[in-house]
Write a protein that holds these residues in place. Structure first.
Motif, PDB file in Angstrom:
ATOM      1  N   ARG A   1       5.633  10.371 -31.600  1.00 36.79           N
ATOM      2  CA  ARG A   1       5.852   9.825 -32.781  1.00 36.79           C
ATOM      3  C   ARG A   1       5.517   8.268 -32.835  1.00 36.79           C
ATOM      4  NH1 ARG A   1       8.404   5.222 -31.516  1.00 36.79           N
ATOM      5  NH2 ARG A   1      10.381   5.279 -31.030  1.00 36.79           N
TER       6      ARG A   1
ATOM      7  N   PRO B   1       6.387   2.891 -37.601  1.00 38.82           N
ATOM      8  CA  PRO B   1       6.329   1.646 -38.023  1.00 38.82           C
ATOM      9  C   PRO B   1       7.349   1.109 -39.082  1.00 38.82           C
ATOM     10  CG  PRO B   1       4.631   3.115 -39.204  1.00 38.82           C
ATOM     11  CD  PRO B   1       5.214   3.857 -38.325  1.00 38.82           C
TER      12      PRO B   1
ATOM     13  N   GLU C   1      10.384   3.675 -40.515  1.00 39.20           N
ATOM     14  CA  GLU C   1      11.553   2.800 -39.908  1.00 39.20           C
ATOM     15  C   GLU C   1      11.852   1.619 -41.276  1.00 39.20           C
ATOM     16  OE1 GLU C   1      11.760   1.935 -35.942  1.00 39.20           O
ATOM     17  OE2 GLU C   1      12.042   4.146 -35.808  1.00 39.20           O
TER      18      GLU C   1
ATOM     19  N   LEU D   1       8.911  -3.987 -26.803  1.00 38.18           N
ATOM     20  CA  LEU D   1      10.220  -3.003 -26.848  1.00 38.18           C
ATOM     21  C   LEU D   1      10.461  -2.472 -25.546  1.00 38.18           C
ATOM     22  CD1 LEU D   1       9.313  -1.363 -30.372  1.00 38.18           C
ATOM     23  CD2 LEU D   1      11.143  -3.035 -29.892  1.00 38.18           C
TER      24      LEU D   1
HETATM   25  N1  GLU Z   1       9.813   0.533 -35.931  1.00 37.97           N
HETATM   26  C1  GLU Z   1       9.512  -0.337 -34.791  1.00 37.97           C
HETATM   27  C2  GLU Z   1       8.308  -1.593 -35.030  1.00 37.97           C
HETATM   28  O1  GLU Z   1       7.797  -1.294 -36.132  1.00 37.97           O
HETATM   29  C3  GLU Z   1       8.977   0.534 -33.674  1.00 37.97           C
HETATM   30  C4  GLU Z   1      10.278   1.368 -33.170  1.00 37.97           C
HETATM   31  C5  GLU Z   1       9.894   2.150 -31.945  1.00 37.97           C
HETATM   32  O2  GLU Z   1       8.491   2.450 -31.581  1.00 37.97           O
HETATM   33  O3  GLU Z   1      10.696   2.504 -31.254  1.00 37.97           O
HETATM   34  O4  GLU Z   1       8.255  -2.415 -34.241  1.00 37.97           O
END
Ligand code: GLU
Length: 298
Positions: free
Chosen positions: A17, A20, A53, A235
């Protein structure tokens, strides 16, 4: 990446997946992440999902979401429908929080960002070092965790604004250790040691949103059957919290791959506010998808 590091559990197609947040225009770093996910999925006959997200309803907008679909389509990516939009699934995150509440692993946290800042500043003013998380933010003070049940109930009954935080020490006491994850890299796979304690009592539900990044990402990865989480190395440390939540909630453990970041001319990671590396701006200036691939080293 050798195929054996990309295998999903027997009988299941690997599921990737790209996830964003629609709080600004996608940039070259997002292009790298999206394309890597897409290509890795294709290489192993896997599925490629897109997840929006958008739990932060104040900062995420439908316009940015539309722009994401446009940018990714322009790059030549195709994903399964329907797209999971987190704002449509607050009930799922609430159920996970309830479960942690029943396990007595979360507590209401009443301090605002400003309260935390002043508490930390007061300690630092007298030369004390306040612990910080891997992102550099101060760990949450322990005053709320130490509150009596009676006082908690009183504050909640008064309608005091609050978030919900994980009691990290108690949570760690409930899971088997060492807590690890499988990280795949360029042709290798390693077992990494998770260190969730470095994050202190992480936030699981905010006062202005009924979830948090950590909780919703873990719940969604499980509900969508994600077998491979491919995302930026920014992350990497968050994975420690995700592994802890997966263990507490008895959720399956995906394989992780944290990829390099695309840096700006100042050597820092790209930001959504920096227009010059935005995909739409580059497209408007005449760049082709092939140019984008070249710029991100693919
Ligand atoms: N939504 C997060 C971002 O845009 C990424 C989340 C993920 O890949 O775990 O940084």
């Amino acid at each position: 990446m050798p195929e054996e590091t990309m295998l999903a559990p027997p009988g299941r197609r690997p599921v990737f997946r790209f996830a964003p947040s629609p709080n600004g225009p996608l940039h070259l770093g997002h292009a790298l992440s999206a394309i890597l996910n897409h290509e890795m999925a294709q290489a192993v006959g896997g599925r490629f999902l897109l997840r929006i997200e958008n739990i932060d309803l104040a900062r995420c907008t439908p316009d940015h979401e539309e722009a994401i679909y446009r940018d990714l389509t322009w790059l030549g990516l195709r994903w399964e429908q329907p797209v999971r939009r987190q704002s449509e699934h607050f009930g799922d995150y609430g159920a996970a929080l309830d479960r942690l509440r029943e396990m007595e692993l979360v507590y209401p946290a009443f301090m605002t960002r400003g309260d935390v800042k002043s508490a930390v500043a007061a300690h630092e003013a007298v030369g004390e070092v306040w612990p910080r998380d891997p992102d550099g933010s101060p760990l949450y003070p322990d005053a709320d965790r130490k509150r009596s049940e009676t006082e908690r109930r009183r504050l909640l009954a008064e309608g005091s604004r609050h978030a919900w935080r994980l009691d990290m020490a108690e949570a760690l006491a409930r899971v088997a250790r060492p807590l690890t994850w499988r990280e795949t890299g360029e042709g290798c796979e390693e077992e990494m040691q998770a260190d969730p304690a470095a994050w202190g009592d992480v936030i699981l539900s905010r006062s202005d949103a009924p979830s948090s990044y950590h909780l919703s990402v873990v719940v969604d990865d499980a509900l969508q059957g994600i077998t491979h989480v491919v995302r930026g190395v920014d992350l990497y440390h968050a994975t420690s919290v995700h592994r802890l939540l997966q263990e507490l909630l008895s959720l399956p453990e995906p394989v992780y791959h944290h990829h390099r970041l695309i840096l700006g001319p100042d050597g820092r990671k790209l930001s959504k506010s920096e227009q010059s590396t935005g995909l739409a701006a580059l497209r408007a200036a005449g760049a082709s998808p092939a140019d984008i691939r070249r710029r991100i080293g693919l």
